[in-house]
Design an enzyme around this catalytic site. Structure first.
Site, PDB file in Angstrom:
ATOM      1  N   GLU A  56       0.797  -1.237   0.000  1.00  0.00           N
ATOM      2  CA  GLU A  56       0.000   0.000   0.000  1.00  0.00           C
ATOM      3  C   GLU A  56       0.827   1.284   0.000  1.00  0.00           C
ATOM      4  OE1 GLU A  56      -4.129  -1.172   2.047  1.00  0.00           O
ATOM      5  OE2 GLU A  56      -2.483  -1.065   3.465  1.00  0.00           O
TER       6      GLU A  56
HETATM    7  C1  ACM Z   1      -2.613  -5.455   3.556  1.00  0.00           C
HETATM    8  O1  ACM Z   1      -3.751  -5.849   3.850  1.00  0.00           O
HETATM    9  N1  ACM Z   1      -2.388  -4.168   3.395  1.00  0.00           N
HETATM   10  C2  ACM Z   1      -1.515  -6.362   3.365  1.00  0.00           C
END
Ligand code: ACM
Length: 525
Positions: A342
């Site tokens: 992310e």
């Molecule tokens: C995640 O759920 N950001 C690995």
């Protein structure tokens, strides 16, 4: 489970009445009373079970646990089983190295088929004895969980039970795991969990033959492990959590205590330091390493992706080197998880350069790198492992020879709500009922990904909404046993109907163990 117990008692009564009634009318024609054989109610279901129909094993006050002399590890496993049995039975149950006597439980590292591997075992239950054999201590440990689950549920009680007989139906089990990686991830960053709480979670994993505990040790909200080379990380970075509580951190001694507790239960601890994003807590200590538009300060919200290390600064790699070196030095297992998920504030090239350089640092300190699946944008070494959560990058990972851990969010993100009315949890991926977690085949889940590409499965619990171990247990039960069976049991042996009826019988165990659980309407409690 009271239901099960009274059914058991009713069946015994029926056998008794039928036998006595028959005896009064036609004494010579009546066969000897047959013991009631209940189908084993094991989770995970073993690879192979044969109910022999013989008389059951009856644990006696004089039963002991017999091990070969000279192996302290096996003796320790035997002692764990003995301690468990002593509490409710109040039988003395000695661990001894003398010859087998009737009523013994025998644990040996010889005589197991090679096919059960390092974690499997063979169990033979007859009227005279319980014989558990394995190639490695881990197999014996998993085998004693089976013995535990074959005994009546009040074997889990801390206090003396009124029960007078402790029987195990006569049977032969040959059992081994489908996958080598059967993991659980706990996010101790969004909310901090004490060492004792983590140990309680480890107890749950052990009961279901799970073998990896992945600790998500840092995120925007908190840095949870003390490092001698960078003391400010915890001095400044550990002091809050989601919602603004006081947070906390593990000293290195605490971390060692968790590792030791897990290792005694054949569970490997995998540390994760999430980078280059999810790093705000680290940047509180080292603001110069930051690259984000957002100012650094204690953060107790739940946004993701906004913080980042400045990957073009040399100082960033000195920081990463310190972190990886020090944590690797106090972590016996072969893995270091770098997060990598992310990232919203870096270019593709910046991200790739960072991951490839950090992969080198992780390998330099003798560890294999694990990252969330975004790392597949980089060139990965064949020893690197890509943890799938969105499941859209598996082909890229396999092209570099990397193996996969499957953590598909709509199936086994255990912080997802069960239904719209679940108070805890999130639901951005899906509502995840028990059947969703159970009823899928890892080898058929991602196009082009087969059994040989998969190390195993891992169920995360992200803790944005999860403040204590009771909340963790509510999300984990009954879904964690479902994940455990996905990871352990051959696909051909698994059915949803079988699982839901077996797992229902575990609820009284969870009650004895003080483990909170969700009364799913999908399970016939
Ligand atoms: C995640 O759920 N950001 C690995």
């Amino acid at each position: 489970m009271q239901g099960m117990e009274s059914l058991h008692q009713r069946l015994r009564l029926v056998v008794l009445v039928a036998t006595l009634g028959g005896a009064a009318c036609r004494p010579s024609a009546v066969p000897p009373p047959q013991p009631v054989v209940l189908a084993p109610r094991l989770v995970p279901e073993p690879a192979s079970t044969t109910i022999t129909g013989g008389a059951p094993f009856d644990l006696a006050r004089t039963s002991n646990i017999v091990v070969d002399p000279g192996n302290a590890e096996v003796a320790a496993i035997a002692e764990m089983l003995a301690a468990q049995i002593r509490r409710p039975t109040q039988f003395p149950i000695l661990v001894s190295t003398t010859a087998t006597s009737p009523g013994a439980i025998v644990l040996r590292l010889s005589g197991a088929p090679a096919s059960v591997g390092d974690e499997g075992y063979a169990l033979t239950v007859t009227a005279d004895s319980v014989r558990l054999v394995a190639n490695r201590p881990a197999g014996l440990f998993h085998g004693i969980q089976t013995i535990r689950q074959l005994l009546p549920q009040d074997i889990e009680s801390e206090m003396g039970s009124e029960r007078s007989t402790w029987q195990i139906p006569a049977q032969n089990i040959v059992d081994y795991p489908r996958f080598v990686w059967r993991g659980a991830m706990l996010d101790v960053a969004r909310h901090f969990f004490t060492v004792r709480e983590v140990q309680q979670y480890i107890d749950l994993l052990a009961l279901y033959k799970m073998n990896v505990l992945h600790l998500h040790l840092s995120d925007d909200q908190g840095w949870r492990i003390a490092l001698n080379s960078r003391p400010q990380l915890t001095a400044l970075g550990s002091v809050t959590q989601v919602g603004g509580g006081q947070g906390g951190f593990y000293t290195q001694q605490d971390y060692q205590n968790i590792i030791r507790y897990a290792a005694a239960r054949y569970i490997l601890v995998v540390p994760e330091i999430d980078m280059p994003s999810h790093i705000n807590a680290g940047l509180i200590a080292y603001p110069d390493l930051g690259c984000s538009a957002r100012p650094t300060g204690p953060y107790s919200g739940t946004d993701v992706g906004w913080s980042s290390l400045c990957v073009d600064k040399e100082a960033t790699y000195a920081f990463v080197d310190d972190v990886v070196r020090e944590i690797s030095g106090i972590t016996p297992g072969p893995y270091f998880h770098i997060g990598g998920d992310e990232v919203q504030t870096l270019t593709h090239d910046q991200y790739v350069r960072f991951v490839e350089r950090v992969q080198g640092i992780v390998n330099k300190y003798g560890k294999k790198m694990i990252g969330w699946e975004e790392i597949t944008k980089a060139r990965l070494n064949p020893t690197t492992i890509a943890q799938q959560w969105k499941s859209d990058s598996a082909t890229a990972a396999l092209a570099s020879g990397a193996k996969l851990i499957l953590s598909p969010a709509p199936k086994i993100y255990l912080d997802m709500k069960y239904t719209p009315t679940t108070e805890l949890g999130l639901h951005w991926a899906a509502y995840v009922e028990v059947r969703d977690s159970y009823d899928w085949d890892p080898a058929a889940y991602i196009r082009g990904v087969g059994e040989k590409d998969i190390l195993g499965v891992e169920a995360p619990i992200w803790s944005e909404t999860v403040r204590n171990i009771g909340a963790v247990m509510y999300l984990a039960l009954p879904r964690m046993p479902a994940v455990a069976e996905v990871g352990w049991t051959p696909q051909a042996n698994r059915t949803w109907d079988g699982f839901r009826s077996r797992v229902a019988s575990h609820a009284p165990r969870w009650n004895y163990l003080g483990m909170n659980y969700y009364h799913s309407p999908q399970v016939p409690w």
